[in-house]
Design a protein around this motif. Sequence first.
Motif, PDB file in Angstrom:
ATOM      1  N   LEU A 198      20.406  40.986  47.553  1.00 18.71           N
ATOM      2  CA  LEU A 198      20.520  42.431  47.710  1.00 18.71           C
ATOM      3  C   LEU A 198      20.323  42.830  49.168  1.00 18.71           C
ATOM      4  O   LEU A 198      21.001  43.736  49.676  1.00 18.71           O
ATOM      5  N   ALA A 199      19.416  42.140  49.863  1.00 15.95           N
ATOM      6  CA  ALA A 199      19.217  42.411  51.290  1.00 15.95           C
ATOM      7  C   ALA A 199      20.459  42.031  52.082  1.00 15.95           C
ATOM      8  O   ALA A 199      20.799  42.677  53.079  1.00 15.95           O
ATOM      9  N   GLU A 200      21.144  40.981  51.655  1.00 19.15           N
ATOM     10  CA  GLU A 200      22.406  40.599  52.278  1.00 19.15           C
ATOM     11  C   GLU A 200      23.437  41.722  52.094  1.00 19.15           C
ATOM     12  O   GLU A 200      24.140  42.103  53.038  1.00 19.15           O
ATOM     13  N   ALA A 201      23.499  42.267  50.875  1.00 20.95           N
ATOM     14  CA  ALA A 201      24.427  43.360  50.601  1.00 20.95           C
ATOM     15  C   ALA A 201      24.079  44.604  51.406  1.00 20.95           C
ATOM     16  O   ALA A 201      24.956  45.397  51.759  1.00 20.95           O
ATOM     17  N   ALA A 202      22.790  44.773  51.715  1.00 18.14           N
ATOM     18  CA  ALA A 202      22.329  45.934  52.465  1.00 18.14           C
ATOM     19  C   ALA A 202      22.416  45.736  53.971  1.00 18.14           C
ATOM     20  O   ALA A 202      22.013  46.626  54.732  1.00 18.14           O
ATOM     21  N   GLY A 203      22.915  44.583  54.417  1.00 13.66           N
ATOM     22  CA  GLY A 203      23.124  44.363  55.840  1.00 13.66           C
ATOM     23  C   GLY A 203      21.921  43.904  56.619  1.00 13.66           C
ATOM     24  O   GLY A 203      21.952  43.885  57.855  1.00 13.66           O
TER      25      GLY A 203
ATOM     26  N   GLY B 205      15.333  35.973  62.662  1.00 13.81           N
ATOM     27  CA  GLY B 205      15.460  34.628  62.136  1.00 13.81           C
ATOM     28  C   GLY B 205      15.136  34.571  60.650  1.00 13.81           C
ATOM     29  O   GLY B 205      15.562  35.435  59.875  1.00 13.81           O
ATOM     30  N   SER B 206      14.378  33.567  60.260  1.00  9.46           N
ATOM     31  CA  SER B 206      14.033  33.361  58.845  1.00  9.46           C
ATOM     32  C   SER B 206      12.686  33.970  58.467  1.00  9.46           C
ATOM     33  O   SER B 206      12.121  33.627  57.428  1.00  9.46           O
ATOM     34  N   TRP B 207      12.177  34.872  59.304  1.00 14.61           N
ATOM     35  CA  TRP B 207      10.819  35.382  59.099  1.00 14.61           C
ATOM     36  C   TRP B 207      10.813  36.855  58.689  1.00 14.61           C
ATOM     37  O   TRP B 207      10.352  37.721  59.424  1.00 14.61           O
ATOM     38  N   LEU B 208      11.333  37.163  57.507  1.00 14.19           N
ATOM     39  CA  LEU B 208      11.297  38.534  57.014  1.00 14.19           C
ATOM     40  C   LEU B 208      10.703  38.586  55.606  1.00 14.19           C
ATOM     41  O   LEU B 208      11.173  37.899  54.701  1.00 14.19           O
ATOM     42  N   PHE B 209       9.668  39.405  55.432  1.00  8.38           N
ATOM     43  CA  PHE B 209       9.220  39.779  54.096  1.00  8.38           C
ATOM     44  C   PHE B 209      10.131  40.896  53.616  1.00  8.38           C
ATOM     45  O   PHE B 209      10.513  41.775  54.402  1.00  8.38           O
ATOM     46  N   LEU B 210      10.458  40.898  52.331  1.00  8.17           N
ATOM     47  CA  LEU B 210      11.370  41.893  51.795  1.00  8.17           C
ATOM     48  C   LEU B 210      10.698  42.750  50.732  1.00  8.17           C
ATOM     49  O   LEU B 210       9.884  42.276  49.946  1.00  8.17           O
TER      50      LEU B 210
END
Length: 377
Positions: free
Chosen positions: A148-153, A169-174
């Motif tokens: 869903l985060a991918e869909a949200a850009g 990078g790879s360091w995101l809490f969602l």
Amino acid sequence: MTAQPQSTDKLIAELRARATALGFDSFGIAAASSRPDLPAKLNAALDAGWHGDMEWMAETAERRGSPNALWPEARSIILLGVNYGPQSDPLAVLGERDRGTISVYARNRDYHEIIKGKLKELAGLLSRRSGAEVKVFVDTAPVMEKPLAEAAGLGWQGKHTVLVSREFGSWLFLGAIFTSAELPPSTPHEESCGSCTRCLDICPTNAFPAPFQLDARKCLAYLNIEHQGPIPHEFRVPMGNRIYGCDDCLAVCPWNKFASVSREAKLRARADLERPALADLARLDDDGFRSLFAASPIKRIGHARFLRNVLIAVGNSGDADLAPLAEARLDAENPLVRGAAIWALRRLAPARADAQRLASLGRESHNSVSLEWTADL
């Protein structure tokens, strides 16, 4: 008089500004119906058994695969990201065999507690301004935040299945805010991994059947956090000194070069959890464990599973001076701890293990623990 709803553009601008003020680093919007492909992908992974003994994934598959199955009134989903970029290379501790390696996300406060309050505040603002219904989720409900985060850009799911951001990078809490409001969706992010396979190549247990696919049953993060039984023998040596989680595939992502250190102080590593001594951790009793990890996500696996992990790391240390710490746990109440202690003692001090073997077998009532005395090392 009832407040009139704001124009959509003005509302989104206010929400973005407030999100930034609250400490969110990424903001995007996806339609609740933006990922009709999710049920098929999820069911394929479940059919392959990649979820291991995380039965809750299968039990919640219908709701997990579709935001509208979870909440039929949802029309839009606001996805928020919080950067938790580390201050130092998280892989450096892997070379210090007398130290424990803890996943970056768990080196301070539980991020669920930090983010949920911020999400509620932002959701409240949306509700007041629009009159719409809202619900907030932070990795505690059947929501597939990464696609869903991918869909949200916000980024794209990398070959290691984790969300990758150009900025962090790879360091995101969602976190996610579901709403009945119709909001304009952001532009989805295209996958940008190219030909890079660093995240796949570094995995110590070959947990990726193919790019963009993860078999949790081979993933060290799953094994030392979610798995409730003994660590399978074939994964103990590859586990090394990873006592909670595994950051290898995240840490080697080339996009991390653009990531900054987290601006949220509560997400920065505590000094005592950056490279804790295995000897100190192996001596912890239940009260000491609860005290050390009182506000940490580590506390949820409990003292026994944590000691299981620590004792595997002790066995991998190659340091015979740590053998007495394993020997001291041969009479532990929990069979998980006893089994890991036997393995560690046999690895570090075979003669001492032989001396303990008959006495231990004589009082052992758990078959899996007894088998540790003869299992291959």
